[in-house]
Design a protein around this motif. Structure first.
Motif, PDB file in Angstrom:
ATOM      1  N   CYS A 157       1.563   3.600 -15.478  1.00 45.04           N
ATOM      2  CA  CYS A 157       2.351   3.664 -14.517  1.00 45.04           C
ATOM      3  C   CYS A 157       3.415   2.924 -13.651  1.00 45.04           C
ATOM      4  O   CYS A 157       3.822   2.408 -12.750  1.00 45.04           O
ATOM      5  N   GLY A 158       4.198   1.612 -15.213  1.00 45.07           N
ATOM      6  CA  GLY A 158       5.297   1.307 -14.577  1.00 45.07           C
ATOM      7  C   GLY A 158       6.951   1.735 -14.308  1.00 45.07           C
ATOM      8  O   GLY A 158       6.738   1.523 -13.409  1.00 45.07           O
ATOM      9  N   VAL A 159       6.770   3.064 -14.790  1.00 53.10           N
ATOM     10  CA  VAL A 159       6.900   3.745 -14.728  1.00 53.10           C
ATOM     11  C   VAL A 159       7.570   4.340 -13.053  1.00 53.10           C
ATOM     12  O   VAL A 159       8.503   4.452 -12.698  1.00 53.10           O
ATOM     13  N   ALA A 160       6.193   4.785 -12.594  1.00 55.16           N
ATOM     14  CA  ALA A 160       5.952   5.773 -11.428  1.00 55.16           C
ATOM     15  C   ALA A 160       6.505   4.587 -10.327  1.00 55.16           C
ATOM     16  O   ALA A 160       7.190   4.516  -9.514  1.00 55.16           O
ATOM     17  N   GLU A 205     -11.711   0.888  -5.575  1.00 56.80           N
ATOM     18  CA  GLU A 205     -10.727   0.271  -5.196  1.00 56.80           C
ATOM     19  C   GLU A 205     -10.870  -1.658  -5.191  1.00 56.80           C
ATOM     20  O   GLU A 205     -11.195  -1.816  -6.146  1.00 56.80           O
ATOM     21  N   ILE A 206      -9.511  -1.880  -4.755  1.00 53.21           N
ATOM     22  CA  ILE A 206      -8.682  -2.940  -5.478  1.00 53.21           C
ATOM     23  C   ILE A 206     -10.308  -4.271  -4.124  1.00 53.21           C
ATOM     24  O   ILE A 206     -10.195  -5.363  -4.467  1.00 53.21           O
ATOM     25  N   GLN A 207     -10.067  -3.316  -2.444  1.00 52.47           N
ATOM     26  CA  GLN A 207     -10.813  -4.595  -2.016  1.00 52.47           C
ATOM     27  C   GLN A 207     -11.742  -4.630  -1.914  1.00 52.47           C
ATOM     28  O   GLN A 207     -12.549  -4.217  -2.964  1.00 52.47           O
ATOM     29  N   GLY A 208     -12.024  -6.131  -2.332  1.00 52.67           N
ATOM     30  CA  GLY A 208     -13.927  -6.257  -2.994  1.00 52.67           C
ATOM     31  C   GLY A 208     -14.066  -6.190  -4.375  1.00 52.67           C
ATOM     32  O   GLY A 208     -14.577  -7.015  -4.998  1.00 52.67           O
ATOM     33  N   ALA A 209     -12.747  -5.720  -5.338  1.00 51.13           N
ATOM     34  CA  ALA A 209     -13.310  -6.028  -6.664  1.00 51.13           C
ATOM     35  C   ALA A 209     -13.069  -7.410  -6.985  1.00 51.13           C
ATOM     36  O   ALA A 209     -12.091  -8.473  -6.443  1.00 51.13           O
ATOM     37  N   LEU A 255      -1.054  -2.706 -10.231  1.00 49.97           N
ATOM     38  CA  LEU A 255      -2.448  -1.617  -9.290  1.00 49.97           C
ATOM     39  C   LEU A 255      -2.709  -0.846  -8.868  1.00 49.97           C
ATOM     40  O   LEU A 255      -3.903   0.118  -9.132  1.00 49.97           O
ATOM     41  N   LEU A 256      -0.794   0.419  -9.442  1.00 50.60           N
ATOM     42  CA  LEU A 256      -1.652   1.540  -9.479  1.00 50.60           C
ATOM     43  C   LEU A 256      -2.084   2.575 -10.167  1.00 50.60           C
ATOM     44  O   LEU A 256      -3.049   3.529  -9.934  1.00 50.60           O
ATOM     45  N   ALA A 257      -2.726   1.320 -11.819  1.00 50.46           N
ATOM     46  CA  ALA A 257      -3.705   1.986 -13.132  1.00 50.46           C
ATOM     47  C   ALA A 257      -4.238   1.588 -12.743  1.00 50.46           C
ATOM     48  O   ALA A 257      -5.600   3.034 -12.962  1.00 50.46           O
ATOM     49  N   VAL A 258      -5.034   0.539 -11.750  1.00 50.29           N
ATOM     50  CA  VAL A 258      -6.455   0.394 -11.253  1.00 50.29           C
ATOM     51  C   VAL A 258      -6.974   1.821 -10.309  1.00 50.29           C
ATOM     52  O   VAL A 258      -8.564   2.489  -9.727  1.00 50.29           O
ATOM     53  N   ARG A 259      -5.660   1.653  -9.225  1.00 52.46           N
ATOM     54  CA  ARG A 259      -6.029   3.100  -8.528  1.00 52.46           C
ATOM     55  C   ARG A 259      -6.445   4.668  -9.013  1.00 52.46           C
ATOM     56  O   ARG A 259      -7.141   5.044  -8.835  1.00 52.46           O
ATOM     57  N   ASP A 294       1.070  -0.982   0.038  1.00 49.54           N
ATOM     58  CA  ASP A 294      -0.248   0.219  -0.021  1.00 49.54           C
ATOM     59  C   ASP A 294       1.201   1.843  -0.112  1.00 49.54           C
ATOM     60  O   ASP A 294       0.637   1.631  -0.584  1.00 49.54           O
ATOM     61  N   ARG A 295       1.807   1.039   0.509  1.00 46.47           N
ATOM     62  CA  ARG A 295       2.977   1.974   0.855  1.00 46.47           C
ATOM     63  C   ARG A 295       3.073   2.412  -0.255  1.00 46.47           C
ATOM     64  O   ARG A 295       3.659   3.504  -1.027  1.00 46.47           O
TER      65      ARG A 295
END
Ligand code: CP
Length: 307
Positions: A291-294, A154-158, A145-149, A28-29
């Motif tokens: 997002c991969g670069v970041a 929300e990833i929780q429950g998706a 994960l970052l692209a989705v955020r 998460d961090r």
């Protein structure tokens, strides 16, 4: 150094081999930091080089590590199978020691051998798995994960549906681990030869029929058909694969209006997905690359800070 910008992320490991090397808090961090870097916040600056050691072909991942390194002030050292002393029998361990002596402070390694990085002794710098055979590709999962955020989901429950060549896919294994760690439900669909019995539970996932899975998904990840890893006839033909398992324009119509489509790339257009899918407003395919670069910058910043 007083006032020096520091990564807000603390990692327990200085080697990322699988997503399971991270816990949910670290993940998460890292995503929070990756988002800051994606949005243009300055990165911590380091001296030295990022080494990219790629024993398999790559367009996205290798360039992404190099670009992420540039954001951290790092030069680039690059080794491929062709044109390097690997052809003369130099081992991966000796190659990494050589790059360290040349100024590398961190290395990203892609190898066809599952687990190769985990077996290496310390080489004096952090190591990142950039894809090891069919086993893991953790920085792809970080990018996804970052692209989705960033898309505001929300990833929780998706419900994440992963479709296609699960058997040969390191992306599927890393995504299943990473999305599940943040609370997503993982579902899999694919032909029996590429999703054999027992594989879904082994990945902590549930196997579902394709059409049902598409209707119910929040996120659909389409996998590349990895023909280079297929030693025998897994499929009658590419045309039949597209008809039975491809994300065609017709099947895209089964998705909810707010569902999102991911693909790690490179895409086989007209095989696992139709070209129109890539440019559909629900597609995150090009966002995943950015997002991969970041995320690679966030990861390397945290690993270098810990040294
Ligand atoms: N997604 C991915 O790993 O792409 P490359 O093989 O081009 O690096």
């Amino acid at each position: 150094m007083p006032g020096r910008l520091k990564s807000p992320v603390r990692l327990r490991q200085d080697r990322l081999v699988t997503m399971r090397d991270l816990d949910a808090g670290e993940l998460d961090r890292l995503l929070v930091r990756g988002r800051e870097l994606f949005e243009g916040q300055p990165a911590e600056q380091f001296e030295g080089a990022v080494a990219t050691v790629f024993y398999e072909n790559s367009t996205r991942t290798r360039n992404s590590f190099q670009e992420a390194g540039r954001r951290l002030g790092l030069d680039t050292l690059q080794v491929g199978r062709e044109g390097s002393s690997i052809q003369k029998g130099e081992t991966l361990e000796d190659t990494l020691h050589t790059l360290r002596a040349l100024g590398a402070v961190i290395a990203a390694v892609r190898t066809p051998e599952p687990g190769a990085l985990a077996e290496l002794p310390d080489v004096g710098m952090p190591l990142v798995n950039a894809g090891d055979g069919w086993r893991q590709h953790p920085t792809q999962a970080l990018a996804d994960l970052l692209a989705v955020r960033i898309a505001g989901r929300e990833i929780q429950g998706a419900r994440l549906l992963i479709v296609g060549d699960i058997l040969h896919s390191r992306v599927a294994r890393s995504a299943a681990d990473g999305f599940a760690m943040l609370g997503a439900e993982i579902r899999l669909a694919g032909p029996p030869t590429l999703l054999p019995p027992g594989l879904a539970p082994a990945l902590g996932a549930r196997q579902v029929p394709l059409e049902d899975g598409l209707r119910e998904a929040d996120l659909v990840m389409v996998l590349r058909l990895q023909q280079e890893r297929m030693e025998r006839g897994y499929l009658p033909s590419l045309g039949e694969y597209r008809r039975e398992w491809g994300l065609t324009v017709e099947r895209l119509g089964l998705l909810r209006a707010d569902a999102l489509v991911l693909h790690p790339g490179p895409q086989n257009r007209g095989v696992e997905l139709d070209a129109e899918v890539i440019y559909d407003p629900r597609s995150l395919i090009h966002r995943q690359i950015a997002c991969g670069v970041a995320m690679r910058a966030a990861l390397m910043e945290a690993m270098l800070d810990a040294r």
